[in-house]
Design an enzyme around this catalytic site. Structure first.
Site, short mmCIF file in Angstrom:
data_model
loop_
_atom_site.label_atom_id
_atom_site.label_comp_id
_atom_site.label_asym_id
_atom_site.label_seq_id
_atom_site.Cartn_x
_atom_site.Cartn_y
_atom_site.Cartn_z
N LYS A 198 0.84 -1.21 0.00
CA LYS A 198 0.00 0.00 0.00
C LYS A 198 0.88 1.26 0.00
O LYS A 198 2.10 1.17 0.13
CB LYS A 198 -0.94 -0.02 1.20
CG LYS A 198 -1.84 -1.27 1.27
CD LYS A 198 -2.81 -1.37 0.09
CE LYS A 198 -3.33 -2.77 -0.14
NZ LYS A 198 -4.47 -3.18 0.64
C1 LIG Z 1 -5.49 -4.24 0.95
C2 LIG Z 1 -6.94 -4.03 0.89
C3 LIG Z 1 -7.79 -4.42 1.93
C4 LIG Z 1 -7.36 -5.27 3.08
O1 LIG Z 1 -6.32 -4.78 3.83
P1 LIG Z 1 -5.43 -5.81 4.69
O2 LIG Z 1 -4.57 -4.87 5.49
O3 LIG Z 1 -4.65 -6.63 3.73
O4 LIG Z 1 -6.34 -6.60 5.54
C5 LIG Z 1 -9.13 -4.09 1.83
N1 LIG Z 1 -9.62 -3.45 0.77
C6 LIG Z 1 -8.84 -3.07 -0.27
C7 LIG Z 1 -9.46 -2.34 -1.42
C8 LIG Z 1 -7.48 -3.36 -0.25
O5 LIG Z 1 -6.72 -3.01 -1.30
#
Ligand SMILES: *Cc1c(COP(=O)(O)O)cnc(C)c1O
Length: 382
Positions: A183
């Site tokens: 991210k």
């Molecule tokens: C990464 C992501 C999540 C989940 O996040 P985690 O930290 O991996 O649990 C939820 N929604 C979207 C759109 C994502 O890209």
């Protein structure tokens, strides 16, 4: 292994020092560093409250629970997302109802596509700001108010993104962030819930840690001796090492997003004359404020995305898919009986979408290399 990987994180001297300082302090579980991370994140997003949690999925699950969603309730969300969005709805006991995306140029769900899925059971909407391009929240919030439904933002792609002077995570009742490694800012695993609503924030804090009235840190500091359990909570806590990383990453977020933005602009420039590649959100109100989480495009050539991605791989270039449509994933088909044709625009985009490498430390030369490889593949296929 890859000459050009899909993503890379920026971890440097400040992260090392911050982690070292937590280790030296001897206090690892949620405490003052987490508090500081939450305060700084809330300030940055422009909300009164931020609650740090274990990951983005936990942020979504806690938000749904704190808003009181459960059995018999429907929650409208996109299918062009990571499955965690709708999985969280199911874990909360409610039912996801998938809305189509607005168009092949705007991959977000919209007031128009959401309205088509409203029913008397609709209690909430989860929007996803796809690739860091904010949804049209003015229209979506207005629709939600009219029908008395809550709005949750899945802002996993969108830390730092804005539209009409509001940041993603400050546009609905609750914002949910993920700090997973790929991210825009990362703590390895981690997440955050943002909200203006004090009562909701307190509820989320309670549910984050077993529904307990005091924390280990409160008792260590002597401000509390015992605890009671007043709700059926979970353990979705973050820890001080991750929060320390989060503070460093937040400090760099604007710089890193700006680097993404300039590489995104270069991609758009270089691909502008390639007829078989279309890049979404070009003339969209969300364009300027995007956090450019991923470089998403559509391939219109007969060649197909699988062949393009295979050819990129042979050139040492990693690519990805954002996303396989959630409603057509094996478990969803089996559980809900979904079949293709249900969400035409989502399916068209999902079948033709490819994600090219994009990360702040990527060089311009690497962007040229990726674009050259794409062009060469298309020329060979003619
Ligand atoms: C990464 C992501 C999540 C989940 O996040 P985690 O930290 O991996 O649990 C939820 N929604 C979207 C759109 C994502 O890209």
């Amino acid at each position: 292994m890859w000459k050009v990987p899909l993503f890379d994180c920026n971890l440097g001297a400040s992260e090392k020092a911050a982690v070292q300082s937590v280790l030296d302090s001897g206090w690892l579980t949620m405490g003052p560093i987490t508090r500081e991370f939450e305060e700084r994140f809330a300030d940055y997003i422009g909300v009164k409250n931020a609650v740090a949690v274990a990951n983005g999925t936990a942020a979504l699950h806690l938000s749904l629970l704190a808003l009181g969603l459960g059995a018999g309730d429907e929650v409208i969300c996109p299918s062009l997302t990571f499955s965690a969005t709708s999985n969280a709805v199911i874990h909360a006991g409610a039912t996801p109802v998938f809305a189509d995306i607005e168009s092949t140029k705007d991959f977000n769900i919209s007031a128009r596509t959401i309205e088509a899925k409203l029913s008397p059971q609709t209690k909430a909407i989860i929007v996803v700001h796809y690739a860091g391009y904010a949804c049209d929240m003015g229209a979506i919030n207005e629709l939600a108010r009219k029908h008395n439904v809550k709005v949750i933002e899945d802002a996993a792609h969108a830390p730092g993104a804005y539209r009409e002077s509001l940041r993603c995570g400050a546009m609905g009742q609750v914002g949910c962030f993920s700090f997973y490694s790929n991210k825009n800012m990362t703590t390895g695993e981690g997440g955050m819930v943002t909200t203006q609503d004090e009562t909701l924030a307190e509820r989320i804090r309670l549910l984050r840690s077993h529904g307990m009235t005091t924390s280990t840190s409160d008792r260590h500091s002597g401000s509390a001796r015992s605890y009671d359990v007043v709700a059926l909570g979970l353990n979705y806590r973050i820890d001080e090492i991750r929060s320390a990383l989060g503070i460093c990453q937040l400090d760099q977020l604007d710089l890193r997003n700006a680097q993404r933005k300039s590489l995104d602009a270069l991609y758009r420039d270089l691909l502008a004359d390639v007829e078989e590649i279309e890049i979404p959100f070009e003339h969209n109100a969300a364009f300027e404020g995007s956090s450019c989480h991923v470089m998403s495009c559509i391939l219109t050539a007969d060649l197909g995305v699988t062949a393009l991605r295979e050819s990129l791989k042979e050139s040492g270039i990693q690519s990805s898919h954002h996303y396989p449509a959630v409603h057509l994933l094996e478990w969803y088909r089996r559980e809900f009986g979904y079949t293709s044709g249900m969400l035409p625009v989502t399916e068209e985009v999902s079948n033709t979408q490819v994600t090219l490498p994009l990360y702040p430390s990527m060089t311009e030369d690497m962007v040229y290399e990726v674009v050259d490889a794409v062009k060469a593949t298309l020329v060979r296929s003619h």
